[in-house]
Design a protein around this motif. Structure first.
Motif, mmCIF file in Angstrom:
data_model
loop_
_atom_site.group_PDB
_atom_site.id
_atom_site.type_symbol
_atom_site.label_atom_id
_atom_site.label_comp_id
_atom_site.label_asym_id
_atom_site.label_seq_id
_atom_site.Cartn_x
_atom_site.Cartn_y
_atom_site.Cartn_z
ATOM 1 N N UNK A 165 2.769 -2.155 18.710
ATOM 2 C CA UNK A 165 2.139 -2.874 19.690
ATOM 3 C C UNK A 165 2.535 -4.051 20.356
ATOM 4 N N UNK A 166 3.150 -5.042 19.179
ATOM 5 C CA UNK A 166 3.571 -6.185 19.584
ATOM 6 C C UNK A 166 5.172 -6.188 20.223
ATOM 7 N N UNK A 167 5.572 -5.061 20.220
ATOM 8 C CA UNK A 167 6.959 -4.890 20.845
ATOM 9 C C UNK A 167 8.073 -5.167 19.842
ATOM 10 N N UNK A 168 7.806 -5.526 18.596
ATOM 11 C CA UNK A 168 8.628 -5.788 17.564
ATOM 12 C C UNK A 168 9.362 -4.372 16.979
ATOM 13 N N UNK A 169 9.996 -3.840 17.818
ATOM 14 C CA UNK A 169 10.509 -2.315 17.505
ATOM 15 C C UNK A 169 11.514 -2.293 16.305
ATOM 16 N N UNK A 197 -16.864 -3.958 15.718
ATOM 17 C CA UNK A 197 -17.363 -4.464 14.507
ATOM 18 C C UNK A 197 -18.391 -5.295 14.825
ATOM 19 N N UNK A 224 -10.135 -4.201 9.457
ATOM 20 C CA UNK A 224 -10.189 -5.400 9.855
ATOM 21 C C UNK A 224 -8.948 -5.991 9.937
ATOM 22 N N UNK A 225 -7.893 -5.078 9.612
ATOM 23 C CA UNK A 225 -6.516 -5.744 9.617
ATOM 24 C C UNK A 225 -6.409 -7.161 9.038
ATOM 25 N N UNK A 282 -11.886 -11.204 10.753
ATOM 26 C CA UNK A 282 -11.628 -9.814 10.361
ATOM 27 C C UNK A 282 -10.887 -9.480 12.058
ATOM 28 N N UNK A 283 -10.100 -8.435 11.785
ATOM 29 C CA UNK A 283 -9.244 -8.214 13.180
ATOM 30 C C UNK A 283 -9.316 -6.888 13.693
ATOM 31 N N UNK A 338 -0.869 0.366 9.337
ATOM 32 C CA UNK A 338 -1.281 -0.396 10.177
ATOM 33 C C UNK A 338 -0.378 -1.617 10.547
ATOM 34 N N UNK A 357 3.065 -8.008 29.914
ATOM 35 C CA UNK A 357 3.732 -6.709 30.096
ATOM 36 C C UNK A 357 4.284 -6.453 31.613
ATOM 37 N N UNK A 380 -7.882 1.985 10.053
ATOM 38 C CA UNK A 380 -7.733 1.063 11.268
ATOM 39 C C UNK A 380 -9.202 0.623 11.739
ATOM 40 N N UNK A 400 -4.516 -4.758 5.263
ATOM 41 C CA UNK A 400 -3.360 -4.529 6.226
ATOM 42 C C UNK A 400 -2.462 -3.793 5.465
ATOM 43 N N UNK A 438 2.029 -0.091 13.053
ATOM 44 C CA UNK A 438 1.158 0.079 14.315
ATOM 45 C C UNK A 438 1.092 -1.229 14.884
ATOM 46 N N UNK A 439 0.978 -2.385 14.282
ATOM 47 C CA UNK A 439 0.863 -3.754 14.715
ATOM 48 C C UNK A 439 2.365 -3.972 15.243
ATOM 49 N N UNK A 440 3.484 -3.718 14.678
ATOM 50 C CA UNK A 440 4.700 -4.183 15.132
ATOM 51 C C UNK A 440 5.117 -3.482 16.379
ATOM 52 N N UNK A 450 -1.206 -8.783 19.817
ATOM 53 C CA UNK A 450 -1.299 -7.560 21.094
ATOM 54 C C UNK A 450 -2.385 -7.612 21.867
#
Lengths: 239, 251
Positions: free
Chosen positions: A197-201, B174, A179-180, B163-164, A190, B83, A175, A186, A193-195, B138
């Protein structure tokens, strides 16, 4: 590429993250076998003042949060850091945001998981096999490859499995320096975590369940393997 | 043994009851990008009303998940508008209290002085290194950055350089460490007292992306909390709006 079953369960980007994770963990484990085994041997055999500090350094990732490791990797390997500047001077790209950077971070992160089991099996070896080998005029290298390594096989296998599994479960380091980037940095943790955070439960749940299953299977395999090793040595002792 | 303490307990209870009616305390969850301004705002609130704030900062997504799972917050200052809206729909927020307390200002920033020009032409430079942006799924600043790159027609050209960061804070890291050449960050991160702290920046014209609306909402738990209600009122006062603007936000 994906079978119908997988496609229902996991998204293509999930599968990509899984494949990438296996690559990172596989390469990291291979490097750790090559680096960690001689390192463990030195730690087990040498009686020098610097052995203890090196031993402590190797064990550091057990105690340090991955964010500390990731932070220092980002700072020292970056273009303004000493290692980053050395790499740039050699005409090499800097490591953050690359697959290689992930592997370097993972090698540090999982180092104790390889060295500790190997080291303890080497310490348990005692002097006798080595003295026997020496009396048969085996060279130190010969002794290492034909006596020490075969006798330390349980430690090597435990170390390999633990390093691989620990690297698969890595999160903080990737993380911080990853840089994902899909397909490059990725990894599964990660992606989960992304899922979340994006509410893609639902997506998070499926991939997390896969990880949970994987971790359980690995640990179960390790227990079964260790149990087998113990009964073997018990029988050997009786014979 | 317990008797001698009873008067003390009564006194303490009276004192607490007293503060409950005159100076309340609210638990406020705040998006990480607003961590600095909220400190100043909390100080103003305490000075003018006696109410105090207990501030927790974090990623808006994480805070949202915590609230849905019963985190004891009275007010939520989010980095986005989705949100707080969701919380209202979920019945976890007090209806009618949601409003935009700040509008995010996106900048293209480099830690190197002179690297970013006043028009963002650096994005077309042949020697451009890594370009950092926040996770668009997000982070609203990340979503805005994607829109900017697309509207400038640079989406495909920049793709291999991207990069993200998981948050706008990590994205800033970064760029700050030089690992990314340039990055899309929040103006509030690179300003100090209204001036650029270091490096160089291009203030991205707001027309290039949808507004980054940061919404606040009072949560169910804060409905009868005086400090929570006072904070919402304060956030809309002209003085505080000026203060928020000085941190690099639109109001």
């Amino acid at each position: 590429m994906a079978t119908g079953f997988e496609a229902v369960l996991l998204t293509p980007s999930d599968l990509q993250a899984i494949w990438l994770t296996l690559q990172v963990a596989g390469l990291t484990t291979l490097i750790l076998l090559l680096l960690g085994t001689p390192l463990a041997w030195w730690l087990a055999r040498l009686r020098r003042w610097w052995v203890k500090p090196v031993g402590a350094l190797v064990a550091l990732p057990l105690v340090l949060p991955p964010s500390v490791l990731g932070f220092y990797l980002l700072v020292t390997l970056g273009p303004q850091g000493p290692l980053g500047q050395a790499m740039l001077a050699l005409g090499l790209p800097t490591l953050p945001f690359t697959f290689a950077g992930l592997v370097v971070g993972s090698v540090f992160y999982s180092l104790p998981f390889m060295v500790q089991p190997v080291l303890s099996s080497m310490q348990a070896l005692g002097e006798r096999p080595l003295e026997a080998a020496a009396s048969l005029r085996a060279s130190p290298l010969d002794t290492f490859f034909n006596v020490v390594l075969p006798l330390c096989k349980p430690g090597l296998i435990t170390g390999t499995i633990m390093s691989f599994a620990h690297t698969v479960g890595e999160f903080g380091v990737v993380l911080m320096v990853g840089g994902n980037i899909p397909g490059v940095t990725r990894v599964v943790s990660v992606q989960i975590y992304d899922h979340v955070e994006a509410l893609e439960y639902a997506d998070a749940h499926r991939l997390a369940a896969v990880m949970l299953g994987f971790a359980f299977v690995v640990l179960l395999a390790l227990q079964l393997y260790n149990g087998r090793g113990r009964s073997e040595s018990a029988n050997g002792g009786r014979a | 043994m317990r008797l001698p303490f009873r008067p003390l307990a009564v006194l303490l209870f009276a004192a607490l009851a007293h503060t409950a009616t005159h100076a309340a305390e609210a638990q406020v969850a705040v998006a990480a990008n607003f961590a600095e301004p909220i400190k100043a705002i909390a100080a103003v609130l305490e000075k003018t009303t006696g109410h105090t704030l207990k501030v927790s900062t974090g990623a808006s997504g994480a805070i949202y998940t915590q609230i849905r799972n019963g985190a004891p917050f009275d007010v939520f200052l989010s980095a986005d508008h989705q949100r707080p809206e969701l919380l209202e729909k979920d019945g976890l927020a007090q209806p009618g209290t949601r409003f935009t307390y700040a509008t995010g200002q996106l900048v293209l920033w480099s830690a190197k002085a002179g690297r970013v020009d006043a028009k963002g032409e650096v994005l077309k430079a042949a020697d451009l290194g890594k370009v950092a942006y926040a996770n668009p799924k997000t982070a609203p600043y990340g979503a805005a950055a994607v829109q900017v790159m697309e509207r400038l027609g640079l989406g495909t050209a920049l793709a291999p350089k991207l990069v993200q960061g998981e948050s706008i804070g990590q994205t800033f890291g970064f760029v700050k460490t030089g690992n990314a050449d340039v990055g899309f960050v929040a103006m509030s991160q690179v300003l100090l007292g209204g001036r650029l702290k270091e490096g160089s920046m291009w203030v991205v014209p707001p027309a290039l992306h949808d507004p980054i609306r940061q919404d606040a909402v009072v949560l169910k738990r804060g409905e009868s909390n005086e400090a929570a209600q006072a904070l919402i009122k304060l956030l809309q006062s002209p003085n505080i709006k000026d203060l928020i603007r000085s941190y690099g936000y639109g109001v």
